[in-house]
Design an enzyme around this catalytic site. Structure first.
Site, PDB file in Angstrom:
ATOM      1  N   GLY A  43       0.955  -1.200   0.157  1.00  0.00           N
ATOM      2  CA  GLY A  43       0.173   0.112  -0.002  1.00  0.00           C
ATOM      3  C   GLY A  43       0.794   1.374  -0.051  1.00  0.00           C
ATOM      4  O   GLY A  43       0.630   2.301  -0.718  1.00  0.00           O
ATOM      5  N   HIS A  44       1.620   1.410   0.729  1.00  0.00           N
ATOM      6  CA  HIS A  44       2.898   2.492   0.895  1.00  0.00           C
ATOM      7  C   HIS A  44       3.476   2.390  -0.403  1.00  0.00           C
ATOM      8  O   HIS A  44       3.788   3.644  -0.864  1.00  0.00           O
ATOM      9  CB  HIS A  44       3.842   2.295   2.201  1.00  0.00           C
ATOM     10  CG  HIS A  44       3.222   2.183   3.572  1.00  0.00           C
ATOM     11  ND1 HIS A  44       3.320   0.849   4.359  1.00  0.00           N
ATOM     12  CD2 HIS A  44       2.632   2.949   4.152  1.00  0.00           C
ATOM     13  CE1 HIS A  44       2.716   1.262   5.225  1.00  0.00           C
ATOM     14  NE2 HIS A  44       2.056   2.477   5.487  1.00  0.00           N
ATOM     15  N   SER A 192      -2.496  -3.648   5.646  1.00  0.00           N
ATOM     16  CA  SER A 192      -2.256  -2.578   6.772  1.00  0.00           C
ATOM     17  C   SER A 192      -0.860  -3.072   7.865  1.00  0.00           C
ATOM     18  O   SER A 192      -0.907  -4.333   7.664  1.00  0.00           O
ATOM     19  CB  SER A 192      -3.352  -2.610   7.713  1.00  0.00           C
ATOM     20  OG  SER A 192      -3.172  -2.140   9.093  1.00  0.00           O
TER      21      SER A 192
HETATM   22  P1  AMP Z   1       0.484   4.483   8.045  1.00  0.00           P
HETATM   23  O1  AMP Z   1       1.825   4.173   7.705  1.00  0.00           O
HETATM   24  O2  AMP Z   1      -0.463   3.215   8.134  1.00  0.00           O
HETATM   25  O3  AMP Z   1       0.350   5.763   8.620  1.00  0.00           O
HETATM   26  O4  AMP Z   1       0.248   4.767   6.475  1.00  0.00           O
HETATM   27  C1  AMP Z   1       0.811   5.689   5.808  1.00  0.00           C
HETATM   28  C2  AMP Z   1       0.100   6.108   4.285  1.00  0.00           C
HETATM   29  O5  AMP Z   1      -0.063   4.807   3.682  1.00  0.00           O
HETATM   30  C3  AMP Z   1      -1.613   6.567   4.742  1.00  0.00           C
HETATM   31  O6  AMP Z   1      -1.900   7.601   3.840  1.00  0.00           O
HETATM   32  C4  AMP Z   1      -2.242   5.549   4.562  1.00  0.00           C
HETATM   33  O7  AMP Z   1      -3.667   5.766   4.185  1.00  0.00           O
HETATM   34  C5  AMP Z   1      -1.655   4.816   3.270  1.00  0.00           C
HETATM   35  N1  AMP Z   1      -1.833   3.223   3.344  1.00  0.00           N
HETATM   36  C6  AMP Z   1      -1.691   2.388   4.301  1.00  0.00           C
HETATM   37  N2  AMP Z   1      -2.394   1.325   3.726  1.00  0.00           N
HETATM   38  C7  AMP Z   1      -2.481   1.105   2.697  1.00  0.00           C
HETATM   39  C8  AMP Z   1      -3.137   0.519   1.656  1.00  0.00           C
HETATM   40  N3  AMP Z   1      -3.400  -0.623   1.817  1.00  0.00           N
HETATM   41  N4  AMP Z   1      -3.446   1.086   0.514  1.00  0.00           N
HETATM   42  C9  AMP Z   1      -2.897   2.131  -0.018  1.00  0.00           C
HETATM   43  N5  AMP Z   1      -2.782   3.165   0.852  1.00  0.00           N
HETATM   44  C10 AMP Z   1      -2.267   2.634   2.188  1.00  0.00           C
END
Ligand code: AMP
Length: 286
Positions: A43-44, A192
């Site tokens: 996702g990242h 996630s």
């Molecule tokens: P985090 O590290 O969980 O705070 O996420 C950092 C960024 O990555 C945030 O903008 C999230 O919305 C995005 N993000 C996390 N998981 C996904 C995913 N499965 N698909 C797309 N973007 C994601």
């Protein structure tokens, strides 16, 4: 992903990154920022690749931000693995990782916060009262430190993305916010960093979240008149509960202002639930 990724530069000091970004700006280079908490996954990577394609410089911030966690949340155990993250960033095309220590971001306790009193205590905010003020404030700091032209966020955190867009609009940040689609596992489970808290059984059961939302969406489409939000909520709730999940909330909201929807037109499902001890959030546009 790029095959021959180069070494990536890791910057830990906010002042050093700001200096670097000012220099890049002076040379007319465009900067894309991807804020993350690390434990990076596909996702990242999708956000980083998008930024690398559209900007001269891509900065990925990796910071487990203490101010967005409540006292009984998972701040202490949140996965931290900078070495593996650096590899993923390089492969996806990033140039810089900004990985400050909490002490560098908060040399003194923060007294100035960005709030959205209308939305920060709804939905996820109802159960995580300090979360969104912590997120908005750290994102504002990251914007001022890295001076991006564009910043990339996932729709995965749908309420967060909305709040950030609103902050940028309300406070005139000269930054374009790009929202990106949620990347999912084959089972439909949204990828996630927190998925790794789950046992393989819980992870399998958690695919019921997406399955439930898809079933609700299909029921809605098959009808000439839209189903009521409560009917949709019941469909999703049943599917998740049958798989052993515990619902925290399911709401159907207007996608443009996040206010409760009266019909399913232009609406999005927002939900949070638990599988075992793991809290998961997801969303689906109807
Ligand atoms: P985090 O590290 O969980 O705070 O996420 C950092 C960024 O990555 C945030 O903008 C999230 O919305 C995005 N993000 C996390 N998981 C996904 C995913 N499965 N698909 C797309 N973007 C994601």
């Amino acid at each position: 992903m790029r095959k021959n990724a180069k070494e990536i530069k890791i910057i830990k000091s906010p002042a050093a990154l700001q200096k670097f970004s000012k220099k890049m700006q002076a040379h007319g280079k465009s900067i894309g920022l991807v804020p993350t908490m690390g434990a990076l996954h596909k996702g990242h990577a999708s956000l980083i690749e998008m930024s690398a394609k559209n900007n001269d410089i891509t900065i990925v911030s990796i910071f487990v931000n203490p101010t967005q966690f409540g006292a009984n949340e998972d701040f202490a155990i949140y996965p931290r693995r900078l070495k593996a993250d650096a590899k993923l960033c390089a492969t996806a095309g990033a140039n810089i990782i900004f990985a400050p220590e909490p002490q560098a971001m908060y040399p003194l306790p923060l007294q100035t916060f960005v709030h959205n009193p209308s939305l920060e205590h709804l939905y996820c905010g109802k159960y995580r009262p300090v979360h969104f003020a912590g997120v908005l404030s750290v994102v504002a700091k990251l914007f001022n430190i890295s001076l991006p032209n564009k910043a990339y966020f996932g729709e995965k955190d749908f309420q967060q993305l909305h709040l950030i867009k609103k902050m940028v609009q309300d406070l005139n940040f000269p930054i374009k916010i790009i929202g990106a689609k949620t990347i999912r596992e084959k089972s439909g489970l949204a990828i996630s960093s927190r998925n790794e808290y789950m046992s393989p059984k819980e992870r399998e059961a958690a695919s019921s979240i997406y399955a439930g939302m898809i079933t609700a969406k299909k029921c809605c489409k098959g009808r000439s008149t839209c189903l009521l939000p409560t009917e949709l909520k019941n469909i999703i709730q049943k599917k998740i509960q049958q798989a052993g999940g515990k619902i925290q909330y399911i709401e159907i909201v207007n996608k443009n202002d996040l206010m409760p929807a009266k019909t399913t037109k232009n609406a999005v499902i927002l939900l949070a639930c638990y599988f075992g001890k793991t809290r998961l959030i997801d969303h689906l546009e109807l």
